[in-house]
Write a protein that holds these residues in place. Structure first.
Motif, mmCIF file in Angstrom:
data_model
loop_
_atom_site.group_PDB
_atom_site.id
_atom_site.type_symbol
_atom_site.label_atom_id
_atom_site.label_comp_id
_atom_site.label_asym_id
_atom_site.label_seq_id
_atom_site.Cartn_x
_atom_site.Cartn_y
_atom_site.Cartn_z
ATOM 1 N N GLU A 62 0.834 -1.216 0.000
ATOM 2 C CA GLU A 62 0.000 0.000 0.000
ATOM 3 C C GLU A 62 0.868 1.266 0.000
ATOM 4 O O GLU A 62 1.857 1.334 0.739
ATOM 5 C CB GLU A 62 -0.893 0.017 1.245
ATOM 6 N N THR A 63 0.501 2.221 -0.813
ATOM 7 C CA THR A 63 1.204 3.508 -0.787
ATOM 8 C C THR A 63 0.252 4.662 -0.490
ATOM 9 O O THR A 63 0.658 5.812 -0.459
ATOM 10 C CB THR A 63 1.916 3.800 -2.138
ATOM 11 N N HIS A 64 -1.040 4.346 -0.282
ATOM 12 C CA HIS A 64 -1.993 5.431 -0.014
ATOM 13 C C HIS A 64 -2.085 5.735 1.483
ATOM 14 O O HIS A 64 -2.729 6.695 1.880
ATOM 15 C CB HIS A 64 -3.385 5.075 -0.546
ATOM 16 N N ARG A 65 -1.445 4.892 2.325
ATOM 17 C CA ARG A 65 -1.538 5.138 3.770
ATOM 18 C C ARG A 65 -0.416 4.413 4.502
ATOM 19 O O ARG A 65 0.186 3.466 3.975
ATOM 20 C CB ARG A 65 -2.871 4.630 4.314
ATOM 21 N N TYR A 66 -0.137 4.896 5.714
ATOM 22 C CA TYR A 66 0.672 4.155 6.683
ATOM 23 C C TYR A 66 -0.242 3.879 7.871
ATOM 24 O O TYR A 66 -0.985 4.770 8.307
ATOM 25 C CB TYR A 66 1.855 4.980 7.193
ATOM 26 N N LEU A 67 -0.153 2.668 8.406
ATOM 27 C CA LEU A 67 -0.938 2.351 9.599
ATOM 28 C C LEU A 67 0.023 2.076 10.751
ATOM 29 O O LEU A 67 0.931 1.237 10.622
ATOM 30 C CB LEU A 67 -1.811 1.120 9.331
ATOM 31 N N ILE A 68 -0.164 2.777 11.861
ATOM 32 C CA ILE A 68 0.641 2.518 13.064
ATOM 33 C C ILE A 68 -0.320 2.224 14.216
ATOM 34 O O ILE A 68 -1.505 2.585 14.159
ATOM 35 C CB ILE A 68 1.554 3.715 13.440
ATOM 36 N N ALA A 69 0.175 1.554 15.229
ATOM 37 C CA ALA A 69 -0.652 1.289 16.416
ATOM 38 C C ALA A 69 0.176 1.625 17.647
ATOM 39 O O ALA A 69 1.386 1.355 17.693
ATOM 40 C CB ALA A 69 -1.090 -0.172 16.450
ATOM 41 N N VAL A 70 -0.472 2.207 18.626
ATOM 42 C CA VAL A 70 0.228 2.731 19.793
ATOM 43 C C VAL A 70 -0.407 2.180 21.068
ATOM 44 O O VAL A 70 -1.617 2.288 21.272
ATOM 45 C CB VAL A 70 0.148 4.279 19.811
ATOM 46 N N LEU A 71 0.423 1.585 21.899
ATOM 47 C CA LEU A 71 -0.030 1.120 23.212
ATOM 48 C C LEU A 71 0.089 2.267 24.206
ATOM 49 O O LEU A 71 1.147 2.904 24.302
ATOM 50 C CB LEU A 71 0.844 -0.056 23.679
ATOM 51 N N ARG A 72 -0.977 2.514 24.906
ATOM 52 C CA ARG A 72 -0.931 3.559 25.936
ATOM 53 C C ARG A 72 -0.120 3.020 27.113
ATOM 54 O O ARG A 72 -0.496 2.037 27.749
ATOM 55 C CB ARG A 72 -2.350 3.867 26.387
ATOM 56 N N ASP A 73 1.013 3.637 27.335
ATOM 57 C CA ASP A 73 1.942 3.160 28.357
ATOM 58 C C ASP A 73 1.766 4.012 29.613
ATOM 59 O O ASP A 73 1.970 5.223 29.573
ATOM 60 C CB ASP A 73 3.375 3.279 27.805
ATOM 61 N N ALA A 74 1.392 3.355 30.703
ATOM 62 C CA ALA A 74 1.128 4.098 31.942
ATOM 63 C C ALA A 74 2.367 4.876 32.385
ATOM 64 O O ALA A 74 2.270 5.930 33.006
ATOM 65 C CB ALA A 74 0.696 3.127 33.030
ATOM 66 N N ALA A 75 3.542 4.356 32.039
ATOM 67 C CA ALA A 75 4.793 5.017 32.446
ATOM 68 C C ALA A 75 5.296 5.953 31.349
ATOM 69 O O ALA A 75 6.453 6.343 31.342
ATOM 70 C CB ALA A 75 5.842 3.955 32.753
ATOM 71 N N SER A 76 4.409 6.285 30.400
ATOM 72 C CA SER A 76 4.805 7.111 29.252
ATOM 73 C C SER A 76 5.414 8.429 29.713
ATOM 74 O O SER A 76 4.920 9.070 30.630
ATOM 75 C CB SER A 76 3.572 7.405 28.398
ATOM 76 N N ARG A 77 6.500 8.814 29.014
ATOM 77 C CA ARG A 77 7.092 10.115 29.287
ATOM 78 C C ARG A 77 6.496 11.165 28.356
ATOM 79 O O ARG A 77 7.057 12.210 28.155
ATOM 80 C CB ARG A 77 8.616 10.045 29.094
ATOM 81 N N GLY A 78 5.337 10.878 27.801
ATOM 82 C CA GLY A 78 4.664 11.865 26.960
ATOM 83 C C GLY A 78 4.364 11.368 25.567
ATOM 84 O O GLY A 78 3.501 11.909 24.890
ATOM 85 N N GLY A 79 5.065 10.322 25.100
ATOM 86 C CA GLY A 79 4.886 9.843 23.734
ATOM 87 C C GLY A 79 3.536 9.191 23.515
ATOM 88 O O GLY A 79 2.659 9.738 22.837
ATOM 89 N N SER A 80 3.322 8.026 24.123
ATOM 90 C CA SER A 80 2.095 7.275 23.840
ATOM 91 C C SER A 80 0.866 7.965 24.431
ATOM 92 O O SER A 80 -0.217 7.933 23.861
ATOM 93 C CB SER A 80 2.209 5.838 24.360
ATOM 94 N N LEU A 81 1.046 8.598 25.561
ATOM 95 C CA LEU A 81 -0.071 9.291 26.206
ATOM 96 C C LEU A 81 -0.578 10.427 25.318
ATOM 97 O O LEU A 81 -1.781 10.607 25.110
ATOM 98 C CB LEU A 81 0.413 9.850 27.548
ATOM 99 N N ALA A 82 0.364 11.191 24.755
ATOM 100 C CA ALA A 82 -0.014 12.303 23.876
ATOM 101 C C ALA A 82 -0.687 11.773 22.616
ATOM 102 O O ALA A 82 -1.654 12.366 22.116
ATOM 103 C CB ALA A 82 1.220 13.133 23.515
#
Ligand code: FES
Length: 322
Positions: A62-82
């Motif tokens: 596929e070139t019409h999209r990128y799909l990513i998935a993010v786990l909400r990390d309770a210890a996140s320093r701002g990345g996954s939470l944001a």
């Protein structure tokens, strides 16, 4: 973001499982996105300002999209939470072009894919690719429970569903992941790919090495690192820049990258967790104290390169190719 950056828009945000959201990213102007190979990731400038690496988990054709998935990390320093709390459909995002440090080995005759939790993302992309080209593979996907397992419906509807086994920690013993049995299936030309939480990866890689898998047939990617840069008892040391002879002191409470930045020397970084390899620097003299999750054990033992965002020194001084 640096050269090779892309301006994308969040076309869709979906809840995939308990604590896991996926984001479908498309180009802002509607043009095709750069192609990518299975196992690739993109660096994402998260709404909180931190840069994080997320594997692409859609079909690599596929070139019409990128799909990513993010786990909400309770210890996140701002990345996954944001990503979970601030990023909405329609928002724009700066990402890098795809990079691949976890590629399928073209010489492999068969592939054993082992995913733990959110570590499914690059392996899903690999499964798509292997199924597309008719390659021999099996995917084992373990999670704490079905509610925490992302992409189950997609897998069950796929053409390769029969090659996938799902394992739940809270399910009957008969369906749990039996690593010893799986890893006993080592064979000439069979390559193992693993991604997941550190404990899962340590168990898989430790089991594979104990079962005699050659290092060249083991492929892995840590999707996040436990902060290892600072440890009680760390001592200061010196780094010397080979180009100028200049010496910079690295105090016990600073990373090499930070000490160099304070001295006006910039080393390009991305994850700052020893995961992505962006800051890889050649060591000309001295013994590094490796704390990354990027280099292989052989590369670490060679001692001629290190990741200065997290690694330190065993010797009093390191001479760096800077
Ligand atoms: Fe990612 Fe150092 S910045 S390994």
């Amino acid at each position: 973001m640096s050269a090779g950056s892309l301006d994308v828009r969040v076309a869709r945000k979906s809840v995939e499982a308990e604590g896991i959201c996926s984001f479908e990213l498309v180009s802002v102007d509607g043009a095709p996105l750069p192609s990518f190979s299975a196992g690739s990731h993109v660096d994402v400038r998260t709404p909180g300002g931190a840069t994080r690496q997320y594997s692409l988990c859609n079909d690599p054709r596929e070139t019409h999209r990128y799909l990513i998935a993010v786990l909400r990390d309770a210890a996140s320093r701002g990345g996954s939470l944001a990503m979970h709390e601030q990023l909405r459909e329609g928002d724009r995002l700066a990402i890098s072009t795809p990079k691949n440090h976890f590629a399928l080995d073209p010489a492999a005759r068969s592939h054993l894919l082992l995913a733990g939790g959110i570590g499914i993302t690059p392996l899903l992309c690999m499964a798509e690719r292997l199924a597309n080209v008719g390659a021999e593979f099996a995917l084992h996907y373990a999670a704490r429970s079905r509610a925490r397992m992302a992409f189950v419906e997609r897998i069950e509807r796929s053409a390769y569903a029969a090659r996938v086994q799902l394992h739940f920690d809270d399910g009957p013993a008969v369906q749990r992941l039996d690593l010893a049995k799986l890893l006993a299936g080592r064979a000439e030309g069979r390559h193992l790919y693993v991604c997941g939480p550190k404990g899962f990866m340590d168990a898989v890689l430790g089991g594979a090495r104990a079962a005699g898998w050659p290092e060249a047939q083991l492929h892995y990617e840590f999707f996040s690192a436990e902060p290892q840069a600072a440890r009680g008892g760390d001592a200061g040391f010196e780094v010397q820049l080979a180009s100028s002879g200049r010496i910079v002191t690295v105090p016990a409470d600073k990373t090499v990258v930070r000490a160099l930045a304070d001295a006006g020397v910039t080393v390009a970084t991305s994850c700052e967790q020893g995961v992505c390899g962006t800051c890889l620097t050649r060591v000309i003299e001295g013994r590094p104290d490796h704390r990354d999750l990027y280099l292989t054990p052989e590369e670490q033992a060679a001692g001629d390169q290190f990741l200065p965002c997290c690694s330190r020194a065993e010797s009093a001084r390191l001479v760096l190719d800077l």
